[in-house]
Design a protein around this motif. Structure first.
Motif, short mmCIF file in Angstrom:
data_model
loop_
_atom_site.label_atom_id
_atom_site.label_comp_id
_atom_site.label_asym_id
_atom_site.label_seq_id
_atom_site.Cartn_x
_atom_site.Cartn_y
_atom_site.Cartn_z
N ILE A 205 -28.78 33.47 -7.85
CA ILE A 205 -28.30 32.82 -6.45
C ILE A 205 -27.35 33.49 -6.00
N SER A 206 -27.59 33.88 -4.53
CA SER A 206 -26.78 34.73 -3.90
C SER A 206 -26.65 34.22 -2.44
N ALA A 207 -25.41 34.68 -1.84
CA ALA A 207 -24.82 34.11 -0.72
C ALA A 207 -25.23 35.12 0.57
N PHE A 208 -24.90 34.59 1.71
CA PHE A 208 -25.57 35.07 2.94
C PHE A 208 -24.85 36.43 3.47
N ASN A 209 -23.60 36.59 2.88
CA ASN A 209 -22.76 37.76 3.43
C ASN A 209 -23.08 39.12 2.89
N PHE A 210 -23.77 39.17 1.48
CA PHE A 210 -24.37 40.50 1.11
C PHE A 210 -25.70 40.19 0.85
N ALA B 135 -16.23 47.25 -12.93
CA ALA B 135 -16.77 45.75 -13.00
C ALA B 135 -16.25 45.12 -11.99
N PHE B 136 -17.04 44.39 -11.24
CA PHE B 136 -16.57 43.63 -10.01
C PHE B 136 -16.61 41.99 -10.33
N GLY B 137 -15.47 41.40 -10.14
CA GLY B 137 -15.37 40.06 -10.03
C GLY B 137 -13.86 39.65 -10.22
N ARG C 178 -16.35 38.91 4.03
CA ARG C 178 -16.39 39.49 2.77
C ARG C 178 -15.82 38.76 1.89
N CYS C 179 -16.12 38.59 0.51
CA CYS C 179 -15.39 37.86 -0.44
C CYS C 179 -14.19 38.60 -0.71
N THR C 180 -14.09 39.99 -0.34
CA THR C 180 -12.93 40.75 -0.75
C THR C 180 -11.98 40.77 0.61
N ALA D 187 -24.49 33.36 -10.07
CA ALA D 187 -24.30 32.61 -8.70
C ALA D 187 -23.27 33.05 -7.99
N THR D 188 -23.47 33.67 -6.82
CA THR D 188 -22.41 34.19 -6.03
C THR D 188 -22.62 33.24 -4.89
N GLY D 189 -21.31 32.88 -4.49
CA GLY D 189 -21.02 32.02 -3.18
C GLY D 189 -19.70 31.24 -3.21
N SER D 190 -19.66 30.09 -2.60
CA SER D 190 -18.49 29.50 -2.51
C SER D 190 -17.81 28.93 -3.83
N ILE D 191 -16.54 28.46 -3.77
CA ILE D 191 -15.84 27.94 -5.00
C ILE D 191 -16.59 26.54 -5.32
N TRP E 63 -34.93 35.32 -7.98
CA TRP E 63 -33.82 34.98 -7.05
C TRP E 63 -34.02 34.18 -6.25
N LYS E 64 -32.99 33.35 -5.87
CA LYS E 64 -32.84 32.47 -4.76
C LYS E 64 -32.02 32.99 -3.75
N GLY E 65 -32.43 33.54 -2.69
CA GLY E 65 -31.23 34.09 -1.79
C GLY E 65 -30.72 32.96 -0.83
N SER E 66 -29.72 33.55 0.01
CA SER E 66 -29.33 32.44 1.10
C SER E 66 -30.37 31.81 2.05
N GLU E 67 -30.19 30.73 2.13
CA GLU E 67 -31.20 29.96 3.23
C GLU E 67 -31.01 30.58 4.54
N LYS E 68 -29.68 31.20 4.65
CA LYS E 68 -29.15 31.66 6.11
C LYS E 68 -29.91 33.21 6.24
N GLU F 221 -19.49 34.30 -9.24
CA GLU F 221 -18.78 35.11 -8.26
C GLU F 221 -18.53 34.31 -7.04
N LEU F 222 -17.18 33.82 -6.93
CA LEU F 222 -16.93 32.98 -5.91
C LEU F 222 -15.95 33.44 -5.04
N GLY F 223 -15.32 32.46 -4.20
CA GLY F 223 -14.44 33.09 -2.95
C GLY F 223 -13.02 33.76 -3.64
N HIS G 166 -6.38 28.11 1.14
CA HIS G 166 -7.68 27.99 1.07
C HIS G 166 -8.36 29.20 1.55
N GLU G 167 -9.77 29.64 1.03
CA GLU G 167 -10.26 30.87 1.67
C GLU G 167 -10.72 30.43 3.45
N THR G 168 -10.31 31.35 4.25
CA THR G 168 -10.87 31.23 5.71
C THR G 168 -11.86 32.19 5.70
P1 NAD Z 1 -22.39 28.94 -0.19
O1 NAD Z 1 -21.60 28.54 -1.71
O2 NAD Z 1 -22.76 27.85 0.75
O3 NAD Z 1 -24.01 29.29 -0.97
C1 NAD Z 1 -24.21 30.45 -1.78
C2 NAD Z 1 -25.53 30.19 -2.17
O4 NAD Z 1 -25.54 29.31 -3.16
C3 NAD Z 1 -26.82 29.90 -1.56
O5 NAD Z 1 -28.01 30.62 -1.74
C4 NAD Z 1 -27.09 28.47 -1.59
O6 NAD Z 1 -28.11 27.99 -1.30
C5 NAD Z 1 -26.56 28.20 -3.13
N1 NAD Z 1 -26.17 26.84 -3.57
C6 NAD Z 1 -25.25 26.06 -2.94
N2 NAD Z 1 -25.00 24.93 -3.58
C7 NAD Z 1 -25.81 24.89 -4.55
C8 NAD Z 1 -26.39 24.10 -5.55
N3 NAD Z 1 -25.46 23.04 -5.83
N4 NAD Z 1 -27.06 24.64 -6.69
C9 NAD Z 1 -27.57 25.75 -6.53
N5 NAD Z 1 -27.42 26.57 -5.66
C10 NAD Z 1 -26.44 26.37 -4.61
O7 NAD Z 1 -21.92 30.51 0.13
P2 NAD Z 1 -22.15 31.11 1.37
O8 NAD Z 1 -21.49 30.47 2.51
O9 NAD Z 1 -23.37 31.66 1.41
O10 NAD Z 1 -21.13 32.57 1.09
C11 NAD Z 1 -19.91 32.57 1.23
C12 NAD Z 1 -19.03 32.38 0.10
O11 NAD Z 1 -19.47 33.14 -1.02
C13 NAD Z 1 -17.65 32.96 0.39
O12 NAD Z 1 -16.84 31.92 -0.56
C14 NAD Z 1 -17.33 34.09 -0.39
O13 NAD Z 1 -16.23 34.81 -0.68
C15 NAD Z 1 -18.53 34.04 -1.41
N6 NAD Z 1 -18.91 35.38 -1.86
C16 NAD Z 1 -18.09 35.91 -3.12
C17 NAD Z 1 -18.71 37.07 -3.65
C18 NAD Z 1 -18.09 37.67 -4.93
O14 NAD Z 1 -18.53 38.48 -5.57
N7 NAD Z 1 -17.01 36.96 -5.41
C19 NAD Z 1 -19.34 37.65 -3.04
C20 NAD Z 1 -20.02 37.35 -1.95
C21 NAD Z 1 -19.60 36.05 -1.38
#
Ligand code: NAD
Length: 513
Positions: A160-165, A468-470, A298-300, A241-245, A186-191, A265-267, A398-400
């Motif tokens: 599961i991946s985020a929009f920014n990468f 290793a990244f994380g 960027r997460c970083t 899963a990569t995305g928000s906390i 793979w489920k990429g970001s809906e964005k 891999e979160l915020g 918090h992460e802005t």
């Molecule tokens: P987001 O959490 O809104 O979404 C990320 C992905 O998770 C999307 O594909 C979304 O559809 C999916 N998702 C959301 N809720 C879910 C659930 N309940 N079950 C299953 N899937 C779910 O994040 P975003 O706005 O796309 O990305 C920005 C965030 O990602 C920032 O916080 C950033 O720091 C973080 N990020 C972290 C890393 C890292 O490696 N640590 C890398 C890139 C981005």
């Protein structure tokens, strides 16, 4: 958009006006709602993608499970050879893919190309790794016994991946998981659905040409509900899963409830400490690029600059001056440094962060705001801002996720700066700027930075695939990419072989029958 060759790029990547967002490789099918992708660059429609229904998902998972049974028996170096050919295609299509990343996500074209380069690098790494998936041999305490460990493919890996990468994070996971013998969904970001389809097009073509079984590279498309098909499915032993906390906390609980493995891999809330011994010129370059690159998404990205009082004014003035030179505009135009935020929700969050920091007593040093007029029609272009703040402010904790840099002052010993740097819930990236060896070593010591990434004399942002990244704490604890991160994509087995005619028991236990 046509000026920058977008239409040509879409064609080269095999994208249409309406695309299937569900694929098991050779087979493409989707029966869900259609989502549209609009560019934050100019607000124009890029294309549409049909999403994945639960029934579609059932087809995907069963095909992936079936494909895995064959793929796992192919020798790892042969799997590496398929990844090598996939990488040749990435090299060939680097420019159109980098352009699409830039146009759909909004990062600069150079950063879009950089993201594709990360894909290329991890594939190179994975090809070499395909001959190095080795375990250890241990001495057994029992005579006439041999003990060793081996790594076997894990099964179906959910990504599961985020929009920014939008492309690199997928490849970090999938290139390693493929050589490890796993099937990936793979489920990429809906964005950013168009970049996902473009990547799957490339993988599907190469895999098909090599007779790889259907289901080793799968794509599903949609929002969190489509992600939940996988997180709640015990046929998927690992969720990366990569995305928000916020997302990570939900996903971690869903996966843990079925005792699956997760790689999170979160915020981040990344800081650079600037000591009196820092090279100020390099500090400014590192901090400005870290704070405004990818429009602070960027997460970083550098969120906090923790500066010693002795050099505070000097650093403050230099950074404020540097911000005056930043050119904001179409990211496909290489003269611009900063492109748009991903969408209008992100603009709202950015504006609300600026309001909050003032409400908590912070002082704005470089004004923010939304840009209007020619070239800014999408409404997503904002001015990078700097605010003087305190580490304990709620907004600083918090992460802005935008171009807002918080300037913080520390007094006295480095210990005080470390207390601030570590005094947040996130633990992704960190850096110190100093020419003082003692300070650098203290920063890296057990009492120093508590982050997964700790740098000396370079900023917080970016990553090299060899390491290793994380990050730690609320960043989730996962590790991807280089070093031994591959191990999470495999299951470890310890084997003991008795080559004697006796059966001695461990710990000298006697069991006479
Ligand atoms: P987001 O959490 O809104 O979404 C990320 C992905 O998770 C999307 O594909 C979304 O559809 C999916 N998702 C959301 N809720 C879910 C659930 N309940 N079950 C299953 N899937 C779910 O994040 P975003 O706005 O796309 O990305 C920005 C965030 O990602 C920032 O916080 C950033 O720091 C973080 N990020 C972290 C890393 C890292 O490696 N640590 C890398 C890139 C981005």
């Amino acid at each position: 958009a046509t000026d920058f060759g977008i239409e040509e790029a879409l064609k080269e990547l095999g994208l249409n006006e309406i695309n299937n967002g569900t694929s098991t490789g050779k087979d493409w099918f989707s029966n869900g709602d259609v989502i549209a992708s609009y560019s934050p660059v100019d607000g124009e429609l890029i294309g549409k993608v049909k999403t994945t229904t639960k029934e579609d998902y059932e087809k995907v998972i069963s095909t992936a499970q079936k494909g895995f049974k064959k793929w796992r028996t192919m020798p790892a170096p042969q799997r590496g050879e398929v990844v090598r050919q996939f990488n040749d295609e990435l090299r060939r299509l680097k420019e159109p893919l980098g352009k699409l990343v830039s146009y759909e996500m909004g990062k600069s074209y150079q950063e879009g190309l950089g993201e594709v380069q990360e894909m290329i690098d991890i594939c190179d790494f994975a090809v070499g790794l395909s001959r190095q998936l080795h375990g250890l041999t241990m001495h057994s305490e029992r005579p006439g016994h041999r003990m060793y460990e081996q790594y076997h493919p894990l099964g179906v890996v959910g990504i599961i991946s985020a929009f920014n990468f939008p492309v690199a994070v997928w490849s970090w996971n999938t290139a390693l998981a493929w050589v490890c013998g796993d099937a990936c969904i793979w489920k990429g970001s809906e964005k950013t659905p168009m970049t996902s389809v473009a990547c799957q097009n490339i993988a599907a073509r190469v895999f098909s040409e090599n007779g790889v079984p259907e289901g080793i590279s799968c794509l599903i498309t949609g929002d969190y509900k489509v992600g939940e098909f996988m997180t709640k499915d015990d046929r998927v032993p690992l969720i990366s899963a990569t995305g928000s906390i916020r997302m990570g906390k939900i996903v971690a609980q869903a996966v843990a409830a079925r005792l699956g493995k997760s790689l999170l891999e979160l915020g981040g809330n990344n800081a650079i400490i600037v000591t009196p011994d820092a090279n100020i010129k390099n500090t400014v370059i590192g901090a400005v690029f870290g704070a405004v690159g990818t429009c602070g998404q960027r997460c970083t990205s550098t969120r906090r600059l923790i500066v010693h009082e002795d050099v505070y004014d000097k650093v403050k003035n230099a950074i404020v001056d540097a911000y005056k030179q930043i050119r904001i505009g179409n990211p496909l135009d290489e003269n611009n440094h900063v492109g748009p935020l991903i969408d209008k929700d992100a603009v709202k969050n950015y504006l609300s962060a600026l309001e909050k920091v003032e409400a908590e007593g912070g002082k704005i040093l470089v004004e923010g705001g939304v840009l209007k007029g020619e070239g800014y029609e999408s409404g997503c272009y904002v001015k990078p801002a700097i605010a003087e703040a305190e580490n304990h402010f709620d907004i600083v904790q918090h992460e802005t996720f935008g171009p807002v840099l918080y300037l913080l002052k520390y007094k006295g010993d480095l210990q005080n700066a470390l207390g601030m740097q570590n005094g947040v819930k996130q633990g992704l990236s960190s850096a110190i700027m100093t020419n003082n060896l003692r300070e650098a070593e203290r920063f890296l010591s057990v009492e120093g930075s508590d982050c997964g990434i700790a740098n000396v004399n370079i900023g917080t942002s970016g990553a090299e695939i060899g390491g290793a990244f994380g990050g730690e704490k609320e960043t989730g604890g996962g590790r991807e990419s280089g070093s031994d991160a591959w191990k999470i994509y495999m299951r470890r087995q310890t084997n003991t072989i008795n080559y004697t005619t006796e059966l001695p028991l461990a710990q000298g236990i006697k069991f006479d029958l």
